[in-house]
Each structure stands twice: as C-alpha cells, then as structure tokens.
Motif scaffolding. Structure first.
Motif, short mmCIF file in Angstrom:
data_model
loop_
_atom_site.label_atom_id
_atom_site.label_comp_id
_atom_site.label_asym_id
_atom_site.label_seq_id
_atom_site.Cartn_x
_atom_site.Cartn_y
_atom_site.Cartn_z
N GLY A 144 51.49 -23.85 21.84
CA GLY A 144 52.09 -23.03 20.81
C GLY A 144 51.69 -21.57 20.78
O GLY A 144 52.09 -20.83 19.88
N MET A 159 47.51 -16.87 18.92
CA MET A 159 47.84 -17.89 17.92
C MET A 159 47.28 -17.42 16.59
O MET A 159 46.07 -17.19 16.47
CB MET A 159 47.23 -19.24 18.31
CG MET A 159 47.36 -20.32 17.24
SD MET A 159 49.00 -21.03 17.09
CE MET A 159 48.99 -22.11 18.55
N ARG A 163 50.19 -19.91 11.93
CA ARG A 163 50.96 -20.70 12.89
C ARG A 163 50.18 -21.95 13.29
O ARG A 163 50.77 -23.03 13.45
CB ARG A 163 51.28 -19.84 14.12
CG ARG A 163 52.07 -20.57 15.20
CD ARG A 163 52.49 -19.62 16.33
NE ARG A 163 53.09 -20.33 17.43
CZ ARG A 163 54.35 -20.76 17.48
NH1 ARG A 163 55.14 -20.54 16.44
NH2 ARG A 163 54.81 -21.39 18.54
N ARG A 167 51.60 -25.76 12.80
CA ARG A 167 51.76 -26.68 13.92
C ARG A 167 50.88 -27.92 13.77
O ARG A 167 51.27 -29.02 14.15
CB ARG A 167 51.45 -25.96 15.24
CG ARG A 167 52.51 -24.95 15.65
CD ARG A 167 52.15 -24.30 16.98
NE ARG A 167 52.03 -25.29 18.05
CZ ARG A 167 53.05 -25.74 18.78
NH1 ARG A 167 54.27 -25.29 18.56
NH2 ARG A 167 52.84 -26.62 19.74
N ASP A 171 52.59 -31.50 13.91
CA ASP A 171 52.19 -32.46 14.95
C ASP A 171 51.80 -33.80 14.34
O ASP A 171 52.05 -34.86 14.92
CB ASP A 171 51.03 -31.90 15.77
CG ASP A 171 51.46 -30.75 16.68
OD1 ASP A 171 52.68 -30.56 16.87
OD2 ASP A 171 50.57 -30.03 17.18
#
Length: 303
Positions: A144, A159, A163, A167, A171
């Motif tokens: 990512g 990253m 974010r 994620r 996930d």
C-alpha cells in the motif's frame, strides 16, 4: 501452506552480529544497499572491540534496529527504523537467501509499520528503494505504499499513518482469521493504552485498531472477550486462563493480563483459532481450545 510469519526482536546478540556480517558480504544481498560496506565494517569493529553477549545498545544508535525471526526463531533478516521529525525511514533486508520468494519481506514490513506508527508515532513511513530492485518495489507497492518522488536510480515511497490505519482495518474485514472486540472492551482498552502508553502496549494497540468492532449483544459466543475464561493449548501444553485487566491480574498463571504477551495474543480470537505470537524470549504457538465462559454470552454486560 502456512501464512508467512516474521517477528521483530529488538535484542541483538553477538551471534546476530555474525549473521549480519555474513549477509552483508553476500553480493546478491547488498546489491541495492548504498551503505552496506560501511555497515559491515562497523559491525566487524563492534564485534572485535566489545566482548559482550548482547549488543543491542550499539545497534540502536541513531535509530531502532530489529532482527527479523521466522516462525522457528531463526534470524532471516533485519529492519532498521530511523525517525526524523514526523517521518520515519525504514530499511528492510531478508539476508537469508534461502528464504527469498516466501513473502517474508512483506511480513517483516507489516511488523516494521506496527513499530513505526504505534511505538515511534511516525506520521509518515518512508522507504527509498533502488529503481532496479524489483523485489522490494513489489513488496512495498503490494503493502500500500505510494510513490512520493523518484530519480533515474531511486524511488521514494511513503505510507501515512491515516492510510496505514485505514488499510489495517480494511485488511481485517477481508481476513478470515480477523479478530472481534466489543464496543465496550474497545473503549476501556483504549483508555488503558492512554495510561500505559509505551512499548509494552504496542501489540495491544495494534490488535484493537485492526479488530472488527461489534455490539456486546452481537459478539459470537466462542470469541475471547475481556473477562472470558478459556482453555488454551500453549506449545502443546493445555492450560485454563482468564483474560483480565491489569489491575485484576494477581501474578498467577490462570489470570492473564491483557497487557501480557499471551493475553494480547488471544484477545478477539475464537475457538479453534491457532496463533503464532512472539513473546519476549521466543515465538509461541497458541490454540484456543474452548471458551468456558464469556461475559456477553452469560448476560454479564457489567463486567
């Protein structure tokens, strides 16, 4: 095939230093590491000069250094995190070439992100990767990271903490082994973490943030919630435990504080789930055999 597993160990021994020297002398390993020669010489000087069994403090100068261990506690690589202002830069190497292609790099990266965002409180995690290093580029992209800048020879990926958390939660929703936590437990545990802020609750905060949150009345009866009692199989040894808050742990083996390694590990899992979990000294294999008592299933919502 078992899911790739990596744990990051902050303790660096003389044996680890010798592993590092071997890896940094392998041309295939260091091909894309810009400062590998300098690092190798530095490690060699440290090993010859300092006659200590543990060298952790020497490797943490200027940053945080971790050995990456596989499920069997064998060192297979390393991760280095260096904080600069709000940003943190990560260097990740799987030095044992026999383990290339097993996605251990992605697993090590997930562990590195956990430390960067939950322990070091970075706002952004940065990775600078040689443009020809296809294996690393794919690992960070699949995880990512977004391209931040690039030159003909170097690509910089980033990253953000926002974010990362987004994620992490997404996930979990798509993960059949995801964990569950009640709204009440989440609220209480977040308060606990605010009071206990530090390295000891990094894993607990990570688990809370990735968990699927449900109302107490909707949690399945076989989920380990706070104040549940369960039978565990711990490295082939069966034991009955209660998962409790730190103030209720009396030091006995049958009362596990949620802040302890095993306590954090079992939170939110269900009967039949098996977990590999790094404790301070080694990786343990934990299986939830039975949930004997769960407050929500018993209607004890006040606990």
């Amino acid at each position: 095939m078992s899911k790739p597993f990596i744990s990051l160990c902050p303790e660096i021994t003389r044996a680890n230093a010798l592993n590092l020297m071997d890896w940094l002398e392998d041309e295939n390993v260091i091909r894309y590491l810009s400062d590998s020669r300098h690092v190798s010489r530095h490690i060699e000087q440290v090993v010859s000069r300092v006659q200590l069994p543990v060298l952790t403090h020497l490797f943490n100068q200027g940053g945080r250094f971790f050995m990456a261990h596989d499920r069997d506690d064998r060192p297979v690589g390393f991760v280095r995190l260096v904080k600069s202002g709000a940003d943190c830069e990560i260097v990740l190497v799987i030095g044992d070439r026999d383990n290339w292609g097993r996605r251990l790099g992605a697993s090590a990266l997930r562990e590195g992100m956990k430390f960067a965002f939950f322990d070091m409180r970075a706002e952004r995690l940065i990775a600078r990767i040689h443009a020809d290093n296809a294996r690393s580029l794919n690992t960070f992209l699949r995880s990512g990271f977004l391209l931040d800048s690039e030159t003909p020879t170097l690509k910089s990926f980033a990253m953000s903490s926002e974010r990362y958390l987004q994620r992490l939660r997404e996930d979990t929703v798509n993960d059949p082994s995801g964990i569950y936590i009640t709204e009440i437990d989440q609220s209480r545990l977040r308060t606990l973490i605010a009071l206990e802020d530090g390295a000891d609750v990094v894993d607990l905060e990570h688990e809370i943030e990735r968990a699927i949150v449900v109302e107490p009345q909707q949690v399945k009866r076989d989920v380990v919630t706070m104040n549940s009692r369960a039978v565990l199989n711990l490295d082939d040894e069966e034991m009955e435990v209660a998962l409790v808050y730190p103030e209720d742990a009396d030091g006995s083996e049958d009362k596990l504080s949620v802040c302890s390694s095993i306590g954090t590990a079992i939170l939110g899992y269900r009967e039949g789930d098996a977990i590999d979990w790094r404790t301070p000294h080694r990786t343990r294999r934990i299986r939830i055999e039975r949930v004997l008592y769960q407050p929500e299933a018993a209607g004890d919502f006040h606990l």
